[in-house]
Design a protein around this motif. Structure first.
Motif, short mmCIF file in Angstrom:
data_model
loop_
_atom_site.label_atom_id
_atom_site.label_comp_id
_atom_site.label_asym_id
_atom_site.label_seq_id
_atom_site.Cartn_x
_atom_site.Cartn_y
_atom_site.Cartn_z
N THR A 1 -15.99 -18.92 -6.59
CA THR A 1 -15.43 -18.82 -5.39
C THR A 1 -14.04 -19.55 -5.94
O THR A 1 -13.46 -19.96 -5.17
CB THR A 1 -16.50 -19.90 -4.78
N GLY B 1 -11.78 -30.40 7.07
CA GLY B 1 -11.76 -29.45 6.63
C GLY B 1 -11.55 -28.44 5.16
O GLY B 1 -12.67 -28.45 4.59
N THR C 1 -14.20 -27.41 2.62
CA THR C 1 -14.24 -26.69 1.99
C THR C 1 -13.84 -26.93 -0.30
O THR C 1 -14.73 -26.16 -0.36
CB THR C 1 -12.97 -25.72 1.97
N ALA D 1 -17.29 -27.46 -1.80
CA ALA D 1 -18.53 -26.72 -1.63
C ALA D 1 -17.80 -26.15 -2.25
O ALA D 1 -19.07 -25.62 -3.21
CB ALA D 1 -18.00 -25.98 -0.05
N PHE D 2 -16.97 -25.67 -2.59
CA PHE D 2 -16.52 -24.52 -3.25
C PHE D 2 -16.82 -24.92 -5.20
O PHE D 2 -17.32 -24.35 -5.75
CB PHE D 2 -14.74 -25.11 -4.19
N LYS E 1 -23.38 -25.40 0.80
CA LYS E 1 -21.83 -25.12 0.08
C LYS E 1 -21.70 -23.90 0.01
O LYS E 1 -20.97 -23.17 1.15
CB LYS E 1 -21.89 -25.40 -1.59
N TRP F 1 -21.83 -23.30 3.89
CA TRP F 1 -20.28 -23.26 4.76
C TRP F 1 -19.28 -22.53 4.56
O TRP F 1 -18.46 -22.21 5.54
CB TRP F 1 -19.64 -24.46 4.33
N ILE F 2 -18.87 -22.13 3.16
CA ILE F 2 -17.95 -20.87 2.18
C ILE F 2 -18.09 -19.67 3.46
O ILE F 2 -17.22 -18.83 4.27
CB ILE F 2 -18.13 -20.37 1.11
N LEU G 1 -16.92 -20.28 7.27
CA LEU G 1 -15.32 -19.77 7.27
C LEU G 1 -15.04 -18.48 7.08
O LEU G 1 -14.12 -18.36 8.10
CB LEU G 1 -14.59 -20.88 6.43
N LYS G 2 -15.72 -17.47 6.41
CA LYS G 2 -15.25 -16.34 6.15
C LYS G 2 -15.86 -15.38 7.37
O LYS G 2 -14.75 -14.59 7.68
CB LYS G 2 -16.41 -16.17 5.53
N MET H 1 -12.02 -16.74 2.07
CA MET H 1 -11.84 -17.28 0.65
C MET H 1 -12.06 -17.17 -1.01
O MET H 1 -12.48 -15.89 -1.25
CB MET H 1 -13.56 -18.12 0.90
#
Ligand SMILES: Cc1cc2nc3c(=O)[nH]c(=O)nc-3n(C[C@H](O)[C@H](O)[C@H](O)COP(=O)(O)OP(=O)(O)OC[C@H]3O[C@@H](n4cnc5c(N)ncnc54)[C@H](O)[C@@H]3O)c2cc1C
Length: 487
Positions: free
Chosen positions: A318, A455, A459, A462-463, A473, A476-477, A480-481, A487
């Motif tokens: 990611t 944010g 993010t 989370a990556f 994590k 969250w990703i 956002l997607k 991402m």
């Protein structure tokens, strides 16, 4: 000193060294970075041409271009080729290629849309035309380099995505099918075949796309375009930042520290910089990406990893890493993103050696056989991130200005197309892309500060664990997607 930094680099597997005369000496990460120059490898080159003079006094032009990166330079060259009578002025705040263009990994992609999967995500109904734009863009790219004798160390050996986890192989298979269905020359490699291309204990398989992609020395490309633009009569002023911009009705007035330019049309190729138009920075945000260059590998070091076909490589993390060889066999190893409040374009962290430790650890984890290799250069650079994940061109100043950017880390070749689309909109020229959404839609707004900073921090945190740990994590990703952010 941080305890983690004292940790020895990843263990070298006996298997990786079989037949190569035993394990090489293992450097500590801080030793490997001790003498590293904190500046871009590409710009540390005697081929860098002298700077053009700064603008002093008032001048006028038919077209003003702001920014001397790929977008601005391609715009200058194409404007003079399409409309030779135009008087074109380019102003660059620093030196040509000192922005993202001279800091890139230099992997050339055929797509103008940050890859076929992103094109399918954003404009599913226009795929065939977008694919054609990508092909035609590279035709024009190659023809231009030939026409002006630009030698930018290009190698057309393709780009390869390597799976760093067997769970990622299904994703590569789907990508392979997608590319084949659009006529791409792709091969799916198993673990053994991948390691024969490039040997890393992390690689479980790969997708090698051989469709007119490869690697380039990005600064030499920019310097060649600069030379071409000057030969066409473009007036280029370096060390000349736009200070303010004013809409005067029929013309635009741009002031610089020691002069000014008045022009009826302006193309902004200024990336994520603030140029006095707030709407731009609502749609693009600056993320910093970081890169390491190793010292040139010796024949023995190269033999430990193979890489005879010298592809440009991305991995499937990611928080992805990308890597490639230079003509002198340095490895360029990039991919560690950060965000700085309000898109700071000169963050002090870029000047700190510690910033690059994690990237160096990722390098040694990928290539434990190269644990004796040091890093010659380390640097950061701006990524113009937007929700579309690919270039857009948008009118401003009552149609007299067009802003072009949003490549989201994939602009080395796409910038030629972006500049072309921007010129067509600015001069109201007929062109196939103008009937499509790519030329008529813009990315959505990204929340303003301080939400942007918060944010981005969440993010990037989370990556760091999304692949291994999943949990909040990954959620969250994915969230956002689903809101439309790539991402
Ligand atoms: C670390 C990194 C790795 C990358 N790797 C790859 C890769 O492998 N492959 C790929 O395809 N893409 C890659 N990219 C993306 C690619 O480099 C960019 O998409 C591309 O260079 C964008 O070109 P540009 O001209 O739009 O922006 P820039 O090159 O940033 O040019 C903008 C220029 O505008 C100037 N400017 C700013 N403000 C002003 C002002 N007020 N007045 C005058 N001038 C101004 C800046 O000084 C700068 O020179 C990477 C980017 C980074 C940062």
């Amino acid at each position: 000193m941080n305890q983690a930094l004292e940790t020895k680099v990843a263990q070298t597997s006996a298997e990786a060294h079989a037949g190569h005369g035993g394990a090489p000496a293992r450097l500590r990460v801080n030793e490997a970075l001790a003498h590293t120059k904190l500046s871009p490898y590409w710009l540390d080159d005697p081929a860098q041409p002298p700077a053009e003079r700064e603008l002093v006094g008032a001048t006028q032009a038919d077209l003003l271009i702001v920014g001397g990166g790929f977008t601005g330079l391609w715009a200058a060259v194409q404007a003079k080729e399409l409309m030779p009578q135009l008087d074109v002025v380019v102003i660059e705040a620093n030196r040509v290629a000192h922005g993202a263009s001279g800091r890139a990994g230099g992997i050339i992609s055929t797509s103008v849309m940050h890859g076929l999967p992103n094109a399918v995500r954003v404009f599913p109904n226009d795929i065939d035309q977008l694919e054609q734009f990508g092909q035609r863009n590279l035709d024009g790219f190659e023809a231009t380099l030939k026409r002006y004798g630009i030698d930018a160390d290009i190698e057309w050996n393709g780009e390869m995505t390597v799976a760093v986890d067997p769970d990622h192989l299904a994703h590569l298979r789907a990508d392979c099918d997608l590319h084949r269905s659009h006529g791409h020359d792709v091969v799916l490699l198993g673990e053994q075949a991948t390691r024969e291309q490039l040997n890393s204990p992390l690689f479980a398989g790969a997708l090698w796309s051989r469709n007119r992609s490869g690697i380039v020395h990005p600064a030499k490309l920019a310097w060649g375009l600069k030379r071409a633009a000057l030969s066409l009569g473009v007036r280029l002023y370096e060390h000349t930042p736009l200070v303010s911009v004013k809409d005067e009705g029929d013309t635009v007035f741009v002031s610089t520290p020691k002069g000014s330019v008045r022009a009826p049309r302006v193309l902004f190729g200024s990336g994520t910089a603030k140029v006095g138009i707030r709407d731009i920075n609502r749609r693009v945000m600056q993320v910093r990406d970081h890169v390491l260059a190793t010292e040139p590998l010796t024949e023995a070091q190269l033999a430990r990893i193979g890489w005879k076909n010298r592809q440009g490589i991305y991995d499937t993390r990611t928080q992805l890493n990308y890597f490639r060889l230079t003509k002198k066999n340095n490895i360029i190893f990039g991919g560690l993103v950060s965000y700085h409040f309000d898109g700071d374009s000169n963050p002090p962290q870029d000047e700190k050696r510690e910033t690059y430790y994690r990237l160096a650890q990722a390098f040694y984890k990928t290539f434990p056989q190269l644990s004796d290799v040091r890093f010659s250069h380390a640097w950061g650079g701006p990524i113009d991130y937007c929700s579309r994940g690919s270039v857009f061109a948008r009118r401003y100043l009552g149609g007299k200005g067009v802003f072009v950017a949003g490549y989201t880390g994939f602009g080395v070749a796409a910038s030629r197309f972006g500049a072309f689309m921007g010129l067509n909109i600015l001069f109201d020229r007929d062109s196939p892309e103008r009937g499509l959404d790519i030329a008529n839609q813009s990315p959505i707004y990204i929340p303003p500060e301080p939400f942007r900073w918060i944010g981005a921090k969440i993010t990037f945190h989370a990556f760091d664990g999304a692949d291994a740990q999943g949990g909040w994590k990954r959620a969250w990703i994915n969230g956002l997607k689903s809101m439309g952010f790539p991402m």
